[in-house]
Structures are given as C-alpha cells and as structure tokens.
Motif scaffolding. Structure first.
Motif, PDB file in Angstrom:
ATOM      1  N   PRO A 331      41.479  27.983  39.674  1.00 42.44           N
ATOM      2  CA  PRO A 331      41.548  29.292  40.357  1.00 42.44           C
ATOM      3  C   PRO A 331      41.346  30.477  39.409  1.00 42.44           C
ATOM      4  CG  PRO A 331      43.749  28.479  39.976  1.00 42.44           C
ATOM      5  CD  PRO A 331      42.818  27.398  39.482  1.00 42.44           C
ATOM      6  N   SER A 332      40.338  30.413  38.557  1.00 44.06           N
ATOM      7  CA  SER A 332      40.118  31.476  37.583  1.00 44.06           C
ATOM      8  C   SER A 332      39.678  32.778  38.260  1.00 44.06           C
ATOM      9  CB  SER A 332      39.095  31.033  36.536  1.00 44.06           C
ATOM     10  OG  SER A 332      37.976  30.432  37.146  1.00 44.06           O
ATOM     11  N   MET A 333      38.627  32.709  39.071  1.00 45.47           N
ATOM     12  CA  MET A 333      38.203  33.920  39.777  1.00 45.47           C
ATOM     13  C   MET A 333      39.203  34.317  40.854  1.00 45.47           C
ATOM     14  SD  MET A 333      35.743  35.852  38.918  1.00 45.47           S
ATOM     15  CE  MET A 333      35.422  36.743  40.440  1.00 45.47           C
ATOM     16  N   PHE A 339      44.184  39.992  41.932  1.00 47.86           N
ATOM     17  CA  PHE A 339      44.595  41.243  41.297  1.00 47.86           C
ATOM     18  C   PHE A 339      44.059  42.430  42.091  1.00 47.86           C
ATOM     19  CE2 PHE A 339      43.506  44.652  38.221  1.00 47.86           C
ATOM     20  CZ  PHE A 339      44.795  45.032  37.899  1.00 47.86           C
ATOM     21  N   TYR A 340      42.791  42.345  42.515  1.00 47.56           N
ATOM     22  CA  TYR A 340      42.228  43.432  43.318  1.00 47.56           C
ATOM     23  C   TYR A 340      42.809  43.452  44.727  1.00 47.56           C
ATOM     24  CZ  TYR A 340      38.823  45.152  39.978  1.00 47.56           C
ATOM     25  OH  TYR A 340      38.236  45.745  38.881  1.00 47.56           O
ATOM     26  N   ASP A 341      43.115  42.276  45.247  1.00 51.25           N
ATOM     27  CA  ASP A 341      43.636  42.214  46.616  1.00 51.25           C
ATOM     28  C   ASP A 341      45.083  42.685  46.712  1.00 51.25           C
ATOM     29  OD1 ASP A 341      41.224  41.206  47.397  1.00 51.25           O
ATOM     30  OD2 ASP A 341      41.878  39.112  47.489  1.00 51.25           O
ATOM     31  N   ARG A 342      45.888  42.366  45.665  1.00 52.80           N
ATOM     32  CA  ARG A 342      47.325  42.620  45.802  1.00 52.80           C
ATOM     33  C   ARG A 342      47.992  43.282  44.607  1.00 52.80           C
ATOM     34  NH1 ARG A 342      46.645  37.363  47.625  1.00 52.80           N
ATOM     35  NH2 ARG A 342      47.435  36.500  45.682  1.00 52.80           N
ATOM     36  N   GLY A 343      47.339  43.238  43.430  1.00 51.95           N
ATOM     37  CA  GLY A 343      48.060  43.641  42.235  1.00 51.95           C
ATOM     38  C   GLY A 343      47.770  45.019  41.678  1.00 51.95           C
ATOM     39  N   SER A 345      48.211  48.116  42.844  1.00 49.80           N
ATOM     40  CA  SER A 345      49.292  49.101  42.964  1.00 49.80           C
ATOM     41  C   SER A 345      50.451  48.755  42.050  1.00 49.80           C
ATOM     42  CB  SER A 345      49.773  49.203  44.416  1.00 49.80           C
ATOM     43  OG  SER A 345      50.227  47.935  44.869  1.00 49.80           O
ATOM     44  N   ASP A 346      50.720  47.435  41.882  1.00 47.90           N
ATOM     45  CA  ASP A 346      51.807  47.027  40.986  1.00 47.90           C
ATOM     46  C   ASP A 346      51.514  47.432  39.547  1.00 47.90           C
ATOM     47  OD1 ASP A 346      53.067  45.899  43.149  1.00 47.90           O
ATOM     48  OD2 ASP A 346      52.347  43.871  42.737  1.00 47.90           O
ATOM     49  N   ALA A 347      50.221  47.435  39.191  1.00 46.41           N
ATOM     50  CA  ALA A 347      49.837  47.785  37.826  1.00 46.41           C
ATOM     51  C   ALA A 347      49.594  49.285  37.664  1.00 46.41           C
ATOM     52  CB  ALA A 347      48.581  47.011  37.431  1.00 46.41           C
ATOM     53  N   GLY A 348      49.701  50.038  38.768  1.00 43.01           N
ATOM     54  CA  GLY A 348      49.475  51.479  38.708  1.00 43.01           C
ATOM     55  C   GLY A 348      48.034  51.842  38.448  1.00 43.01           C
ATOM     56  N   LEU A 349      47.098  50.990  38.938  1.00 41.09           N
ATOM     57  CA  LEU A 349      45.674  51.227  38.699  1.00 41.09           C
ATOM     58  C   LEU A 349      44.930  51.421  40.007  1.00 41.09           C
ATOM     59  CD1 LEU A 349      45.155  48.417  36.023  1.00 41.09           C
ATOM     60  CD2 LEU A 349      45.345  50.864  35.579  1.00 41.09           C
ATOM     61  N   THR A 350      43.713  51.907  39.929  1.00 45.47           N
ATOM     62  CA  THR A 350      42.850  52.065  41.100  1.00 45.47           C
ATOM     63  C   THR A 350      41.628  51.180  40.931  1.00 45.47           C
ATOM     64  OG1 THR A 350      41.690  53.937  40.086  1.00 45.47           O
ATOM     65  CG2 THR A 350      43.604  54.438  41.476  1.00 45.47           C
ATOM     66  N   GLU A 351      40.984  50.853  42.062  1.00 42.65           N
ATOM     67  CA  GLU A 351      39.841  49.943  42.041  1.00 42.65           C
ATOM     68  C   GLU A 351      38.736  50.391  41.092  1.00 42.65           C
ATOM     69  OE1 GLU A 351      38.519  49.579  46.086  1.00 42.65           O
ATOM     70  OE2 GLU A 351      39.311  47.543  46.226  1.00 42.65           O
ATOM     71  N   ASP A 352      38.507  51.697  41.034  1.00 39.93           N
ATOM     72  CA  ASP A 352      37.351  52.199  40.294  1.00 39.93           C
ATOM     73  C   ASP A 352      37.655  52.548  38.842  1.00 39.93           C
ATOM     74  OD1 ASP A 352      38.959  54.307  40.845  1.00 39.93           O
ATOM     75  OD2 ASP A 352      37.395  55.625  41.621  1.00 39.93           O
ATOM     76  N   SER A 353      38.758  52.017  38.310  1.00 40.30           N
ATOM     77  CA  SER A 353      39.084  52.306  36.914  1.00 40.30           C
ATOM     78  C   SER A 353      38.613  51.182  36.007  1.00 40.30           C
ATOM     79  CB  SER A 353      40.590  52.521  36.749  1.00 40.30           C
ATOM     80  OG  SER A 353      41.280  51.299  36.880  1.00 40.30           O
ATOM     81  N   GLU A 355      40.169  50.212  33.425  1.00 33.36           N
ATOM     82  CA  GLU A 355      41.347  49.411  33.096  1.00 33.36           C
ATOM     83  C   GLU A 355      41.561  48.299  34.119  1.00 33.36           C
ATOM     84  OE1 GLU A 355      41.222  52.654  33.215  1.00 33.36           O
ATOM     85  OE2 GLU A 355      41.636  53.313  31.159  1.00 33.36           O
ATOM     86  N   ALA A 356      41.290  48.599  35.396  1.00 29.79           N
ATOM     87  CA  ALA A 356      41.456  47.575  36.433  1.00 29.79           C
ATOM     88  C   ALA A 356      40.457  46.442  36.230  1.00 29.79           C
ATOM     89  CB  ALA A 356      41.285  48.199  37.811  1.00 29.79           C
ATOM     90  N   GLY A 357      39.222  46.791  35.914  1.00 34.92           N
ATOM     91  CA  GLY A 357      38.212  45.762  35.673  1.00 34.92           C
ATOM     92  C   GLY A 357      38.550  44.892  34.481  1.00 34.92           C
ATOM     93  N   LEU A 358      39.034  45.496  33.417  1.00 35.69           N
ATOM     94  CA  LEU A 358      39.395  44.737  32.227  1.00 35.69           C
ATOM     95  C   LEU A 358      40.610  43.839  32.484  1.00 35.69           C
ATOM     96  CD1 LEU A 358      38.863  47.442  29.450  1.00 35.69           C
ATOM     97  CD2 LEU A 358      37.406  45.477  29.974  1.00 35.69           C
ATOM     98  N   GLU A 359      41.545  44.328  33.299  1.00 28.07           N
ATOM     99  CA  GLU A 359      42.712  43.515  33.629  1.00 28.07           C
ATOM    100  C   GLU A 359      42.303  42.313  34.488  1.00 28.07           C
ATOM    101  OE1 GLU A 359      46.584  42.007  34.096  1.00 28.07           O
ATOM    102  OE2 GLU A 359      45.628  43.281  32.588  1.00 28.07           O
ATOM    103  N   ALA A 360      41.385  42.512  35.442  1.00 28.63           N
ATOM    104  CA  ALA A 360      40.897  41.393  36.254  1.00 28.63           C
ATOM    105  C   ALA A 360      40.186  40.373  35.377  1.00 28.63           C
ATOM    106  CB  ALA A 360      39.957  41.916  37.337  1.00 28.63           C
ATOM    107  N   ARG A 361      39.392  40.846  34.427  1.00 31.97           N
ATOM    108  CA  ARG A 361      38.699  39.955  33.493  1.00 31.97           C
ATOM    109  C   ARG A 361      39.718  39.166  32.659  1.00 31.97           C
ATOM    110  NH1 ARG A 361      34.738  42.710  29.195  1.00 31.97           N
ATOM    111  NH2 ARG A 361      33.397  43.076  31.008  1.00 31.97           N
ATOM    112  N   ARG A 362      40.748  39.853  32.196  1.00 32.86           N
ATOM    113  CA  ARG A 362      41.781  39.188  31.402  1.00 32.86           C
ATOM    114  C   ARG A 362      42.458  38.093  32.215  1.00 32.86           C
ATOM    115  NH1 ARG A 362      46.913  38.659  30.698  1.00 32.86           N
ATOM    116  NH2 ARG A 362      47.438  39.988  32.487  1.00 32.86           N
TER     117      ARG A 362
END
Length: 549
Positions: A331-333, A339-343, A345-353, A355-362
């Motif tokens: 379940p890597s992807m 993270f985009y579906d549910r996480g 707001s918990d991380a205090g990020l927005t879809e278009d940031s 930081e959000a993309g890098l966190e999803a990659r991580r």
C-alpha cells in the motif's frame, strides 16, 4: 488421476492419528494428547476438557499444563463441575509465561513492523492461551509470508487434525497445496479423508481440481457437478470456477462463460461499489499538487500495466536478482493518497502546497522502507499493475520516476481478469462482468497515455508474449533499464517462487516456469469481443499492434 498411496511423509505424519477416529472423539483426542508436538498436545487436552472426558490418571498432567491459558480455565471449570475444589486451586495457582501477556498489543506492534516471524510466534502463543483453531490458521498465513508454503502447510495440518469435524481448515489446506503445485499431497489428503469418511464436499471438489490438472476435463466436470452448490459455501466460487475451466477445456465456451459469471456473482461483495474505483481516481486527477523538487531516490521504480499482463512473472524473476529488491502489491501509493484524502488538515497543510506533496512522497517511500530486507540491493521495484490509472497523480509526485509497463493483448487481459476469482476490493470488483472490465481497462489506459507516450524515456514497455518466448533477452533489457547487470539467477525464478507467499492468482503458473508458454484464449470467446460494448477495447488492440484475427 494418479494413483498415489498414502505414505508416512513427514509433512502428513500428524494424520496417522486418524486411525483412532473410528473409536470416537474421546479416544481420538486421547491418542493425540500423546503427541510430542506442543500445539497438538495442548489442543487435544483442551478438546477433552470441552468434552468433559478427562480420566482420573490425567488430572495431575492437566494441572501441569495449566500454565497455558487454553487449559487453565477449561480445567478449572472441569474440576469445579466435579466438585474437586482443591484441584481448582491448583489449576488457578498456575500462571502463563510472561511472553503470553499483552498478545493484542504485541500483535499490533509486529503487524506494523511487518515481522511475520514475530506474528507467527504470537499466533502460536495465542493458541496456547485460548485454544482457538483460528489462531492456527492465522499462524499458517504468517508462516507462508515468512518461509513459504511448506511451513504454512504444517500449521494448517495442525488445525485440520485438531478439528476433524469442521471443513474450513481442510479446505484451506487443500487449496494452498494445490496453488503450490503440490498435487501428490492433495491426492494423499483426498485418500485420507475418503478412508475416514471426512469432508465429502472438500474431497470431491479437490478430486475435480486434480482431474482438471491431469487433463481429464470430463471427470472434473462430472465430479464438480455432483456437488450441490448451496452445500459448498466455503468453496462455492472455486467449485463454479472449476466447472467453467472444465467446460473451457471441452471447448464449450459459452457454457464456460456462464459458469464464470456465476463464480463472479458468488464472490461479489454487495457492500463494494465498483464505480468508486474510477470516481476516486477522477477526484485525485484534480489534486492541485505544485511542481516539486526532484526526487533524489532515483533507484526506486514502479511496475505497472494492468492485472493479468505478466507482471507477477516479471516481478518474481526480478526478485531473484541479488541487486534488485521487489515489493509486490504493497500500500505505498495508498499511504500517499490517504494523506491527501484524510491527513492534510491534521498536518496543517493545503493540497496545493509543496510541503504537502513532499509529505505524500515521504509517506510513499516509508511503506517501501518498512519492507526493505535485501542488504545488497541497489535497485528497487514497486509492483502494482492497476496503479497505471493513477498516472496524473504519479507524475506530479514523481516527475522523473521510471516505470516498467507490461503489455498483453487487451482481449486476453480483460478475459483473464473476468475469469479470475480475485479477492474483493474496489478495483477488482470491476472484473465481475466483461463490460465492466472493458470499461475499467479503457479508463486506466486513457489515464496512463494521457501522461506517458509509447516512446517516453521514463517507461520501459515489455510485451508479455515476448517475455515468455524470449525470456533472457527481455529480462536483460529490463536490467539495462534498471541499471544493473543481468544475473543468471533470474532463470531460476520458478524454484524461488516456491518459498514466497502467494499474493496474486498468477503464482500457480509462475511456479510452473516458462513451460506454460503464451497464455492466450480470447479467440475462443470471440463472441464477447464482437459486441458494441467491446468497441473501446478494439482501439487498444490496434494501439498496441495486436490483431483481432
């Protein structure tokens, strides 16, 4: 069908206790209680306590065994029912070893760590504490992940021996051995079950399976049709699939198609809406991920395409290479998408940031890193063929990632997906009918080729028919693409697959090696692809350079 005598093979040796079955369950479990196998001994005494069939000369042994929770409470209730309160006290004074405590928490931690050896040990202790056959079946699953089919079979055999009156474990054992191509063991089990008049449905169903494997489709059909479907719930879909396969061998293709339809109806989960698969992807297409910095992990690749396109064969071959580590349908992807579906707001990020993309990659790589075990590997391949449909999101998160894309005749792909008894999930639920399978194939290919072309340097396209007929040449090309030298160990993929957990339905053929040849049967079902509903598929046949003649 081969005439195989019942032997005293070490694997099946526990079944020798069946000779006590005609004497009744108390005699049977008393015989089993003399086993040197700790699991069988404890399970036998637990059964005798449930039957209230403990002899006076066994009382002290029962007290000694009360260090196991599976015995302790049962024994206390037994002695209480017989008004032997001093023995109740003796039993309750025993305590389980420290490692038996907090099994739930330990199971959770081991599961997160993907430590299958630890999970196996936890299920062993869970059985000794609770005496539930389900723990032995769970141990079998973890044993197969850890060490392959044979250790897994040993745990299922314990479950069958300890529960001679229930068919679930016997069904699982026969199916697992069949998928491991261990036909002689299945034959011996059928003979054992027949000798002691056990599991009539199970032995008939798997006798039919062996007949089909031996090439006797008529016998398979006769045997499978002698079983009433409504009395074969644990193996209903498998039974219907056998009938379909037998009709196919007998060139009764319309009958086969109808049996496959019934198989798929039997496995359909009414709580899963197959349309949600494409809806989820369409929603993610519009995820506003900005341009991200280059991904430094350039040695991590993906294997995509479509289910039943030869990806399992290639992944097993690559897995034997000492410098390549593969990850099969993890379940890597899903972690990145969740993270985009549910996480967010918990991380205090927005879809278009960024930081959000890098966190999803991580999070994607975290699922891979958790599973890495090959110390010398320098190239890594994450395989999940249906992931091709996520191309729009993939290219945003991993702009320069390299892919191996498996190609097979679209008619054969769709037909094979329809015929297969997949485990139900939102993606596989689309393969219950040919029109739905066509629709999803068309959707996934459109998604992929809206982002990547056939001459994209980031993608190595590999044709299944060429892989099977020119294996070394094609695997050399894949190794070149991955940046590692070819290794002759890849030729031994079939033997190596013996020790791997069966994660996809293709393993039975993979374990048979390259003698399976090119698997193509769509021409026998031409009537399915001459309809208007099949029109979207025909353009992909032309696109990939196949024909419809």
């Amino acid at each position: 069908m081969l005439d195989i005598e019942i032997t005293t093979d070490d694997l099946l040796a526990p079944f020798q206790v069946y000779s006590a079955l005609p004497l009744g369950l108390p005699a049977y479990y008393n015989a089993l209680s003399k086993s040197s196998d700790e699991i069988l001994r404890v399970g036998a005494y637990a059964a005798l306590l449930d039957l209230m069939e403990i002899r006076r000369d066994q009382w002290d042994e029962i007290v000694d065994l009360s260090i196991y929770g599976a015995i302790r409470i049962r024994a206390a209730n037994f002695f209480r029912a017989n008004y032997n309160y001093d023995y109740v006290d003796k039993v309750l004074s025993k305590s389980s070893p420290p490692e038996a405590h907090s099994l739930g928490e330990r199971r959770l931690r081991a599961d997160i760590a993907l430590d299958y050896e630890a999970l196996l040990e936890i299920e062993r202790q869970a059985f000794l504490e609770e005496g539930r056959i389900e723990s032995l079946r769970a141990a079998s699953i973890n044993a197969e992940f850890a060490n392959g089919w044979k250790p897994s079979a040993q745990w299922l055999i314990r479950a069958v021996v300890l529960g001679p009156m229930e068919a679930t474990s016997a069904t699982s054992l026969c199916k697992m051995l069949l998928f491991a191509n261990q036909y002689e063991y299945v034959q011996q089990l059928i003979q054992l079950f027949n000798t002691y008049k056990l599991y009539p449905t199970v032995r008939t169903v798997f006798a039919a399976a062996l007949a089909l494997q031996a090439g006797d489709a008529k016998a398979c059909l006769r045997l499978s049709q002698s079983v009433q479907t409504d009395r074969a719930r644990p193996v209903e879909s498998y039974l219907l699939g056998l009938r379909a396969s037998a009709c196919e061998k007998l060139e009764r293709y319309r009958d086969a198609y109808n049996w496959y339809l019934r198989q798929n109806k039997a496995t359909r989960n009414p709580n899963i809406d197959p349309a949600n698969f494409t809806k989820q992807i369409e929603r993610r297409i519009h995820t506003p991920i900005p341009a991200l910095p280059d991904d430094p992990r350039t040695d991590f690749h993906m294997m995509v395409g479509f289910p039943r396109s030869g990806t399992t064969l290639l992944e097993n071959a690559l897995a034997t290479h000492p410098l390549i580590e593969t990850f099969e349908e993890i379940p890597s992807m899903s972690s990145a998408q969740a993270f985009y579906d549910r996480g967010l707001s918990d991380a205090g990020l927005t879809e278009d940031s960024v930081e959000a993309g890098l966190e999803a990659r991580r999070r994607y790589y975290n699922e891979i890193d958790r599973r890495r075990s090959k110390k010398d590997a320098v190239s890594f391949v994450d395989k999940l063929p249906i992931r091709s449909g996520e191309a729009a999101m993939l290219v945003k998160l991993f702009p320069k990632k390299k892919y191996i894309f498996s190609v097979r005749h679209p008619f054969d792909v769709v037909l094979s997906c329809f015929k297969q008894d997949f485990k139900p999930n939102v993606a596989m639920a689309n393969f219950h009918t040919i029109p739905d399978a066509i629709r999803v194939y068309d959707f996934v290919m459109k998604q992929w080729f809206s982002v990547y072309s056939m001459d994209d340097e980031r993608v190595h396209y590999l044709r299944y028919d060429e892989l099977v007929t020119d294996f070394e040449k094609q695997t050399r090309r894949v190794c070149d693409f991955l940046g590692v030298p070819w290794d002759s160990k890849m030729l031994g993929f079939a033997e190596a697959a013996e020790t791997r957990k069966v994660k996809t339905p293709s393993y039975q053929k993979v374990r048979s090696g390259l003698q399976i040849g090119v698997q193509s049967s769509w021409q026998n079902y031409r009537f399915l692809f001459e309809t208007r509903e099949a029109e979207p598929l025909r353009k992909w046949v032309e696109f990939f350079g196949y024909d419809t003649n």
